[in-house]
Design a protein around this motif. Structure first.
Motif, PDB file in Angstrom:
ATOM      1  N   PHE A 270     -54.411 -27.725   5.945  1.00  0.00           N
ATOM      2  CA  PHE A 270     -53.335 -26.365   5.803  1.00  0.00           C
ATOM      3  C   PHE A 270     -52.772 -26.910   6.022  1.00  0.00           C
ATOM      4  O   PHE A 270     -51.824 -26.938   6.868  1.00  0.00           O
ATOM      5  CB  PHE A 270     -54.067 -25.178   6.352  1.00  0.00           C
ATOM      6  CG  PHE A 270     -55.727 -24.862   6.687  1.00  0.00           C
ATOM      7  CD1 PHE A 270     -55.499 -24.012   6.098  1.00  0.00           C
ATOM      8  CD2 PHE A 270     -56.837 -25.624   7.007  1.00  0.00           C
ATOM      9  CE1 PHE A 270     -57.355 -23.231   6.024  1.00  0.00           C
ATOM     10  CE2 PHE A 270     -57.983 -24.799   6.969  1.00  0.00           C
ATOM     11  CZ  PHE A 270     -58.194 -24.363   6.110  1.00  0.00           C
ATOM     12  N   THR A 271     -51.346 -26.903   5.160  1.00  0.00           N
ATOM     13  CA  THR A 271     -49.717 -27.278   5.089  1.00  0.00           C
ATOM     14  C   THR A 271     -48.391 -26.216   4.981  1.00  0.00           C
ATOM     15  O   THR A 271     -49.019 -25.837   3.737  1.00  0.00           O
ATOM     16  CB  THR A 271     -49.859 -28.402   5.019  1.00  0.00           C
ATOM     17  OG1 THR A 271     -48.486 -28.629   4.920  1.00  0.00           O
ATOM     18  CG2 THR A 271     -50.266 -29.237   3.527  1.00  0.00           C
ATOM     19  N   ASN A 272     -47.874 -25.973   5.099  1.00  0.00           N
ATOM     20  CA  ASN A 272     -46.452 -25.763   4.879  1.00  0.00           C
ATOM     21  C   ASN A 272     -47.184 -23.833   4.588  1.00  0.00           C
ATOM     22  O   ASN A 272     -46.313 -23.047   3.362  1.00  0.00           O
ATOM     23  CB  ASN A 272     -46.190 -25.756   3.119  1.00  0.00           C
ATOM     24  CG  ASN A 272     -44.720 -25.443   2.568  1.00  0.00           C
ATOM     25  OD1 ASN A 272     -44.165 -25.007   3.383  1.00  0.00           O
ATOM     26  ND2 ASN A 272     -44.604 -25.331   2.123  1.00  0.00           N
ATOM     27  N   LEU A 273     -47.573 -23.011   5.106  1.00  0.00           N
ATOM     28  CA  LEU A 273     -47.882 -21.602   5.681  1.00  0.00           C
ATOM     29  C   LEU A 273     -47.258 -21.479   6.190  1.00  0.00           C
ATOM     30  O   LEU A 273     -46.724 -21.445   7.424  1.00  0.00           O
ATOM     31  CB  LEU A 273     -49.112 -21.550   5.590  1.00  0.00           C
ATOM     32  CG  LEU A 273     -50.295 -22.450   5.305  1.00  0.00           C
ATOM     33  CD1 LEU A 273     -51.888 -22.429   5.479  1.00  0.00           C
ATOM     34  CD2 LEU A 273     -50.194 -22.072   3.624  1.00  0.00           C
ATOM     35  N   LYS A 274     -46.083 -19.890   5.820  1.00  0.00           N
ATOM     36  CA  LYS A 274     -44.880 -20.166   6.187  1.00  0.00           C
ATOM     37  C   LYS A 274     -44.428 -18.417   6.967  1.00  0.00           C
ATOM     38  O   LYS A 274     -44.139 -18.149   5.610  1.00  0.00           O
ATOM     39  CB  LYS A 274     -43.323 -20.761   6.927  1.00  0.00           C
ATOM     40  CG  LYS A 274     -43.215 -22.161   7.091  1.00  0.00           C
ATOM     41  CD  LYS A 274     -42.626 -23.379   6.873  1.00  0.00           C
ATOM     42  CE  LYS A 274     -43.007 -25.192   7.360  1.00  0.00           C
ATOM     43  NZ  LYS A 274     -41.885 -25.439   6.665  1.00  0.00           N
ATOM     44  N   THR A 275     -44.405 -17.636   7.931  1.00  0.00           N
ATOM     45  CA  THR A 275     -43.778 -15.878   6.944  1.00  0.00           C
ATOM     46  C   THR A 275     -41.978 -16.675   7.686  1.00  0.00           C
ATOM     47  O   THR A 275     -41.788 -18.044   7.464  1.00  0.00           O
ATOM     48  CB  THR A 275     -43.727 -15.569   8.430  1.00  0.00           C
ATOM     49  OG1 THR A 275     -42.749 -14.664   8.761  1.00  0.00           O
ATOM     50  CG2 THR A 275     -43.383 -16.692   9.824  1.00  0.00           C
ATOM     51  N   THR A 276     -41.811 -15.818   6.376  1.00  0.00           N
ATOM     52  CA  THR A 276     -40.094 -15.594   6.298  1.00  0.00           C
ATOM     53  C   THR A 276     -39.114 -15.149   7.109  1.00  0.00           C
ATOM     54  O   THR A 276     -38.338 -15.874   6.966  1.00  0.00           O
ATOM     55  CB  THR A 276     -39.512 -14.964   4.892  1.00  0.00           C
ATOM     56  OG1 THR A 276     -40.566 -13.787   5.387  1.00  0.00           O
ATOM     57  CG2 THR A 276     -40.409 -15.306   3.526  1.00  0.00           C
ATOM     58  N   ASP A 277     -39.686 -14.814   8.278  1.00  0.00           N
ATOM     59  CA  ASP A 277     -39.118 -14.537   9.273  1.00  0.00           C
ATOM     60  C   ASP A 277     -39.553 -14.600  10.947  1.00  0.00           C
ATOM     61  O   ASP A 277     -39.787 -13.767  11.319  1.00  0.00           O
ATOM     62  CB  ASP A 277     -38.408 -12.727   9.022  1.00  0.00           C
ATOM     63  CG  ASP A 277     -37.446 -12.567  10.128  1.00  0.00           C
ATOM     64  OD1 ASP A 277     -37.033 -13.215  10.779  1.00  0.00           O
ATOM     65  OD2 ASP A 277     -37.168 -11.761  10.148  1.00  0.00           O
ATOM     66  N   PRO A 278     -39.772 -15.707  11.337  1.00  0.00           N
ATOM     67  CA  PRO A 278     -40.992 -16.399  12.318  1.00  0.00           C
ATOM     68  C   PRO A 278     -40.263 -15.496  13.299  1.00  0.00           C
ATOM     69  O   PRO A 278     -40.942 -15.608  15.219  1.00  0.00           O
ATOM     70  CB  PRO A 278     -40.745 -18.139  12.212  1.00  0.00           C
ATOM     71  CG  PRO A 278     -39.630 -18.234  11.552  1.00  0.00           C
ATOM     72  CD  PRO A 278     -39.066 -17.506  10.867  1.00  0.00           C
ATOM     73  N   THR A 279     -39.342 -15.085  13.768  1.00  0.00           N
ATOM     74  CA  THR A 279     -38.274 -14.402  14.612  1.00  0.00           C
ATOM     75  C   THR A 279     -38.357 -13.272  15.239  1.00  0.00           C
ATOM     76  O   THR A 279     -38.282 -12.395  16.002  1.00  0.00           O
ATOM     77  CB  THR A 279     -37.313 -14.850  15.695  1.00  0.00           C
ATOM     78  OG1 THR A 279     -36.678 -14.608  14.322  1.00  0.00           O
ATOM     79  CG2 THR A 279     -37.177 -16.388  15.492  1.00  0.00           C
ATOM     80  N   ASP A 280     -38.796 -12.443  13.730  1.00  0.00           N
ATOM     81  CA  ASP A 280     -38.885 -10.873  13.799  1.00  0.00           C
ATOM     82  C   ASP A 280     -40.028 -10.303  13.441  1.00  0.00           C
ATOM     83  O   ASP A 280     -39.931  -9.513  12.495  1.00  0.00           O
ATOM     84  CB  ASP A 280     -37.720 -10.581  12.716  1.00  0.00           C
ATOM     85  CG  ASP A 280     -37.464  -8.866  12.730  1.00  0.00           C
ATOM     86  OD1 ASP A 280     -37.732  -7.808  14.281  1.00  0.00           O
ATOM     87  OD2 ASP A 280     -37.310  -8.419  11.741  1.00  0.00           O
ATOM     88  N   HIS A 281     -40.505 -11.086  14.297  1.00  0.00           N
ATOM     89  CA  HIS A 281     -42.242 -10.148  14.408  1.00  0.00           C
ATOM     90  C   HIS A 281     -42.970 -10.513  12.930  1.00  0.00           C
ATOM     91  O   HIS A 281     -44.262 -10.221  12.420  1.00  0.00           O
ATOM     92  CB  HIS A 281     -42.496  -9.234  14.569  1.00  0.00           C
ATOM     93  CG  HIS A 281     -42.071  -8.434  16.217  1.00  0.00           C
ATOM     94  ND1 HIS A 281     -41.042  -7.991  16.510  1.00  0.00           N
ATOM     95  CD2 HIS A 281     -42.818  -8.322  17.237  1.00  0.00           C
ATOM     96  CE1 HIS A 281     -40.993  -8.191  17.939  1.00  0.00           C
ATOM     97  NE2 HIS A 281     -42.378  -7.794  18.207  1.00  0.00           N
ATOM     98  N   GLY A 282     -42.741 -11.303  12.131  1.00  0.00           N
ATOM     99  CA  GLY A 282     -43.022 -11.936  11.323  1.00  0.00           C
ATOM    100  C   GLY A 282     -44.457 -12.824  11.534  1.00  0.00           C
ATOM    101  O   GLY A 282     -44.372 -13.363  12.483  1.00  0.00           O
ATOM    102  N   THR A 283     -45.438 -12.764  11.027  1.00  0.00           N
ATOM    103  CA  THR A 283     -46.619 -13.229  11.034  1.00  0.00           C
ATOM    104  C   THR A 283     -47.512 -14.333   9.749  1.00  0.00           C
ATOM    105  O   THR A 283     -47.385 -13.636   8.739  1.00  0.00           O
ATOM    106  CB  THR A 283     -47.915 -12.493  11.331  1.00  0.00           C
ATOM    107  OG1 THR A 283     -48.130 -11.118  10.700  1.00  0.00           O
ATOM    108  CG2 THR A 283     -47.608 -11.228  12.538  1.00  0.00           C
ATOM    109  N   THR A 284     -47.997 -15.285   9.464  1.00  0.00           N
ATOM    110  CA  THR A 284     -48.903 -16.051   9.510  1.00  0.00           C
ATOM    111  C   THR A 284     -50.105 -17.075  10.131  1.00  0.00           C
ATOM    112  O   THR A 284     -49.493 -17.360  11.399  1.00  0.00           O
ATOM    113  CB  THR A 284     -48.125 -16.648   8.194  1.00  0.00           C
ATOM    114  OG1 THR A 284     -49.374 -17.050   7.142  1.00  0.00           O
ATOM    115  CG2 THR A 284     -47.375 -18.466   8.797  1.00  0.00           C
ATOM    116  N   ASN A 285     -51.256 -17.128   9.203  1.00  0.00           N
ATOM    117  CA  ASN A 285     -52.231 -18.202   9.711  1.00  0.00           C
ATOM    118  C   ASN A 285     -53.121 -19.012   9.177  1.00  0.00           C
ATOM    119  O   ASN A 285     -52.637 -19.144   7.669  1.00  0.00           O
ATOM    120  CB  ASN A 285     -53.559 -16.950  10.193  1.00  0.00           C
ATOM    121  CG  ASN A 285     -53.215 -15.622  11.223  1.00  0.00           C
ATOM    122  OD1 ASN A 285     -52.799 -14.923  10.705  1.00  0.00           O
ATOM    123  ND2 ASN A 285     -53.275 -16.056  12.318  1.00  0.00           N
TER     124      ASN A 285
END
Length: 460
Positions: A207-222
């Motif tokens: 699992f690689t390069n899985l990223k929320t577009t906004d990690p500091t404004d409550h963006g989420t990914t798993n």
């Protein structure tokens, strides 16, 4: 779980306490930290009474909670089908005439069958596996061939994992790469497992390069989430092993998450490196399952994983975190270069104290280079739930607790804790605080009760 990991000292407290409470907390921490450093046995009790400590007895076998699934090796003896990104039309599924679409391929699968994926498959929305059922003697296997990829680069809508597994049983996913899911703010990531689901194996995937577009404004990914949001259908017997997670930005979520009505999950020999927040999270009491007596993950075995570089831009991330889960064994893991090593917390107030985080064994792990310390235990405010019946024994820590206003071990609102036989050295940071018991606010219950601190070795 998603919105906050845990609180230790002044820097993190400012995000969550009222201004009045922040001021009180800050003053207490500044003035009392030197006075409560290195408390001995029972030093955190809120009472002058002597409380007899009984070592908690965890349910299940101490070798791990396996349920009915004790290995990633599963039987299968059916037809082998193929699906290929190079197919120009829908074939029969043979090696020379592969399927072109997942929907057609999934309809062909029967117990014991194997679906082999070739090339890089891209979809504009998640791949959904639903009503896929093998049997105990014949699992259905979906696996990659020669570096096969399920790509999320074309997914733009929220709440779309690359692969969704729902209403499935006796299913194995192996040797696949999940990558390049970077265009959504919330609900992205690699694999989501939803009820009803049982006897699911995920083995040898990346699992690689899985990223929320906004990690500091409550963006989420798993990377992977096992999400038990049903009151009637428990997810159980899940085996997640030999997978690699790297180059992720999970935001306010976690890399490998097990939460709510889930039991018997085995997280074994996975490698997690650079995720942007928590590495492994076992959660509960968030209301995802509407029955409070089931709204927490339980019987979770976390063994022989390597977790590195779990650093959050939002709050203090624990590499391995239990927030509401029960009956958890965390054994023989190695964790490096993060903020806090282990956290056993309680961010939510459970409907009953029996649903609090508890019955946890943390044993034989190695922890190195964590500025916020080795272990934080307890709810960070007196109004939150208890953390109870935890054994933290025979672990080894090196260079930890060296951050400003930090300590190697922090006890907040917790009770019945066995902290014994651990070894800590700080060759790079001599003189750091060993143990900190959170200051007790006036007219509030004690944060710590019945903590036994014995036979621990401090190398400074």
């Amino acid at each position: 779980m998603r919105d906050f990991q845990f609180l230790s000292f002044i820097k993190e407290s400012e995000k969550f306490f009222s201004k009045k409470n922040v001021q009180a907390f800050a003053m207490a921490a500044l003035f009392f930290l030197p006075l409560v450093t290195g408390c001995g046995s029972g030093g955190g009790s809120d009472s002058d009474d002597v409380v007899e400590f009984t070592t908690p007895v965890l349910d299940g076998r101490l070798t791990g909670y396996m349920g009915d699934l004790s290995s990633p090796s599963v039987p299968c003896s059916g037809t082998t089908y193929y699906i290929s990104s190079s197919a120009s039309s829908e074939g029969s599924g043979s090696s020379s005439s592969p399927f072109m679409t997942f929907a057609v391929a999934a309809r062909a699968l029967q117990p014991g069958d194997t679906l082999v994926i070739r090339g890089t498959l891209k979809h504009s929305e998640r791949i959904k596996l639903s009503s896929i059922h093998g049997s105990a003697g014949n699992y259905i296997t979906i696996k990659g061939e020669n570096g096969a990829v399920l790509s999320g680069e074309d997914i733009t809508a929220n709440d779309n994992k690359i692969l969704k597994i729902e209403d499935c049983s006796y299913l194995k996913i192996e040797s696949l790469a999940f990558k390049d899911h970077t265009q959504t703010k919330n609900g992205g990531g690699g694999i989501g497992i939803y009820p009803p689901a049982n006897h699911i194996v995920i083995d040898g995937c990346t699992f690689t390069n899985l990223k929320t577009t906004d990690p500091t404004d409550h963006g989420t990914t798993n990377g992977i989430i096992v999400y038990g949001n049903s009151t009637t259908d428990t997810i159980h017997d899940i085996f997640i092993s030999n997978n690699t997670f790297s180059n992720m930005a999970t935001g306010w979520a976690e890399c490998l998450t097990v939460t709510a009505n889930v039991e018997y999950v085995n997280l074994i020999h996975n490698t997690i490196d650079t995720t942007g927040n928590i590495g492994i999270d076992v959660g509960g009491n968030y209301g995802y399952c509407k029955d409070p007596s089931k709204d927490f993950a339980r019987y979770i075995y976390i063994y022989d994983n390597t977790v590195k570089n779990c650093i959050s831009p939002n709050a203090t991330a624990g590499s391995i975190y239990c927030d509401g889960g029960q009956h958890i064994i965390i054994r023989n893991n190695e964790i490096y270069d993060g903020q806090t090593g282990f956290s056993t917390g309680s961010e939510q107030v459970p409907k009953h104290e029996n649903f609090s985080t508890g019955d946890i064994l943390i044993e034989g792990n190695y922890i190195e280079n964590f500025d916020h310390g080795v272990w934080h235990c307890g709810g960070y405010k007196a109004e939150l739930g208890w953390v109870q019946n935890v054994r933290f024994v025979n672990n080894t820590g090196k260079n930890t607790g060296f951050g400003r206003h930090q300590a190697v071990i922090v006890f907040n609102k917790c009770r019945n804790i066995d902290f014994s036989g651990n070894t800590f050295t700080n060759p790079g940071y001599p003189g750091v605080t060993k143990i900190y018991y959170t200051f007790l606010a006036k007219n509030q219950p004690g944060y710590t009760q019945n903590v036994v601190d014995q036979n621990n070795s401090w190398g400074w």
